[in-house]
Enzyme design. Structure first.
Site, PDB file in Angstrom:
ATOM      1  CD  GLU A  63     -41.086  15.329  30.946  1.00 55.22           C
ATOM      2  OE1 GLU A  63     -41.911  16.235  30.779  1.00 55.22           O
ATOM      3  OE2 GLU A  63     -39.911  15.530  31.305  1.00 55.22           O
ATOM      4  CB  ILE A  82     -46.512  20.145  34.078  1.00 51.74           C
ATOM      5  CG1 ILE A  82     -47.826  19.807  34.807  1.00 51.74           C
ATOM      6  CG2 ILE A  82     -46.139  21.620  34.315  1.00 51.74           C
ATOM      7  CD1 ILE A  82     -47.806  20.086  36.310  1.00 51.74           C
ATOM      8  CG  ASP A  83     -43.099  22.268  28.084  1.00 51.81           C
ATOM      9  OD1 ASP A  83     -42.088  21.559  28.249  1.00 51.81           O
ATOM     10  OD2 ASP A  83     -43.079  23.316  27.419  1.00 51.81           O
ATOM     11  CB  THR A  85     -41.738  20.489  35.603  1.00 52.17           C
ATOM     12  OG1 THR A  85     -42.611  19.754  34.753  1.00 52.17           O
ATOM     13  CG2 THR A  85     -41.886  19.965  37.017  1.00 52.17           C
TER      14      THR A  85
HETATM   15  C1  IPD Z   1     -38.533  21.676  29.433  1.00 50.15           C
HETATM   16  C2  IPD Z   1     -39.038  23.010  28.960  1.00 50.15           C
HETATM   17  C3  IPD Z   1     -37.877  23.942  28.689  1.00 50.15           C
HETATM   18  C4  IPD Z   1     -36.905  23.355  27.699  1.00 50.15           C
HETATM   19  C5  IPD Z   1     -36.427  21.998  28.184  1.00 50.15           C
HETATM   20  C6  IPD Z   1     -37.646  21.087  28.396  1.00 50.15           C
HETATM   21  P1  IPD Z   1     -40.028  20.253  31.163  1.00 50.15           P
HETATM   22  O1  IPD Z   1     -39.605  20.771  29.673  1.00 50.15           O
HETATM   23  O2  IPD Z   1     -39.790  22.875  27.785  1.00 50.15           O
HETATM   24  O3  IPD Z   1     -38.313  25.167  28.145  1.00 50.15           O
HETATM   25  O4  IPD Z   1     -35.816  24.214  27.573  1.00 50.15           O
HETATM   26  O5  IPD Z   1     -35.579  21.458  27.208  1.00 50.15           O
HETATM   27  O6  IPD Z   1     -37.208  19.815  28.780  1.00 50.15           O
HETATM   28  O7  IPD Z   1     -38.893  19.447  31.673  1.00 50.15           O
HETATM   29  O8  IPD Z   1     -40.329  21.449  31.980  1.00 50.15           O
HETATM   30  O9  IPD Z   1     -41.232  19.410  30.851  1.00 50.15           O
HETATM   31 CA    CA Z   2     -41.333  19.491  28.548  1.00 47.91          CA
HETATM   32 CA    CA Z   3     -42.772  18.008  31.583  1.00 45.79          CA
END
Ligand code: IPD
Ligand code: CA
Ligand code: CA
Length: 263
Positions: A63, A82-83, A85
């Site tokens: 990412e 980190i998913d 964030t």
């Molecule tokens: C997000 C999370 C969120 C989802 C978003 C993602 P991030 O990732 O997974 O649940 O709804 O579409 O982009 O930005 O926290 O890595």
């Molecule tokens: Ca993510």
């Molecule tokens: Ca992320």
């Protein structure tokens, strides 16, 4: 070249020590919803260094920092350092490290570790899915009894109306709607039977590459707008459920509202 899931788990656990409780910097990536912290960058740097040492010559799709080196590699790591964030930045437990290993274009191994939830999920193609060492399986609930995890197109609010229309229709027929703010955590929770249905208009491969392997290895079903599997290289719609017929029902609702993807 041999790689074991235990090797990946060890690296991911070590990386999680960089997910500190305080003292990190928070920046936005062009919009106030889309955040990156110094921990995201530290976790990604650590993972890419250690995983390329595990599999020399492997490619990466990550990412942060536009890291996209996937052409011509037998092995590719797809990483969200980190998913969730926005949760991490607020001290909310719903965040995780997501690492997938793709071999010759196919999902091969996946690890999703949420240290603050105390949940380490992993799967290896054809070998089932596990959480903290115990096998996990999707629920047997009907669509009508299903809990839906979903989101409102956080980073493209111009598409939120499509989401709300689709979510509304699913909501009328299922049990209820949930949102944790981490797609990887949510897909793993469906793998373990804590919820049953999933729809998101547009995710990136690093959000779902590991967790969809965990979900399918746990007996679940996953598809995208065109009925095929979500792409492992470009953004995709992600629909998932505890069984193929519920997955198809979500897709039917989507097709009622959308004749083509808006991206
Ligand atoms: C997000 C999370 C969120 C989802 C978003 C993602 P991030 O990732 O997974 O649940 O709804 O579409 O982009 O930005 O926290 O890595
Ligand atoms: Ca993510
Ligand atoms: Ca992320």
């Amino acid at each position: 070249m041999e790689i074991r899931i235990e090797n990946i788990i060890d690296v991911v656990k070590e990386a999680s020590t960089l997910m500190v409780c305080s003292g990190f910097e928070v920046h936005d990536k062009g919009s106030r919803e889309n955040l990156v912290t110094s921990s995201d960058l530290a976790v990604q740097d650590f993972l890419t260094g250690r995983l390329s040492a595990l599999l020399p010559g492997s490619g990466f799709l990550c990412e942060e920092e536009d890291l996209n080196d996937i052409a011509g590699h037998e092995f590719i790591w797809i990483i969200d350092p980190i998913d969730g964030t926005a949760n991490y930045a607020r001290g909310n437990e719903n965040c995780c490290i997501s690492v997938a290993l793709v071999r010759n274009g196919e999902q091969y191994m996946g690890v999703v570790y949420s240290p603050w939830r105390g949940e380490l999920y992993w799967a290896e193609k054809g070998c089932g899915a596990y959480c903290n060492g115990k096998p996990v399986h999707v629920s047997y609930r009907s669509y009508e009894d299903g809990l839906l995890f979903t989101a409102m197109s956080t980073y493209h609010k111009d598409w939120a109306r499509y989401c709300s229309d689709i979510i509304y229709d699913i909501y009328l027929d299922c049990n209820d709607v949930r949102r944790t703010g981490s797609a990887a955590v949510e897909l793993c929770l469906i793998a373990a039977g804590y919820a049953d249905l999933y729809f998101e208009l547009r995710l990136m491969p690093w959000d779902y590459a590991a967790a969809t392997l965990i979900l399918t290895e746990a007996g679940g079903a996953v598809c995208s707008f065109d009925t095929g599997f979500p792409s492992l290289s470009v953004p995709s719609m992600v629909i998932a459920a505890n069984n193929p017929s519920s997955c198809r029902r979500i897709l039917d609702v989507v097709h009622r509202h959308l004749k083509a993807l808006p991206y």
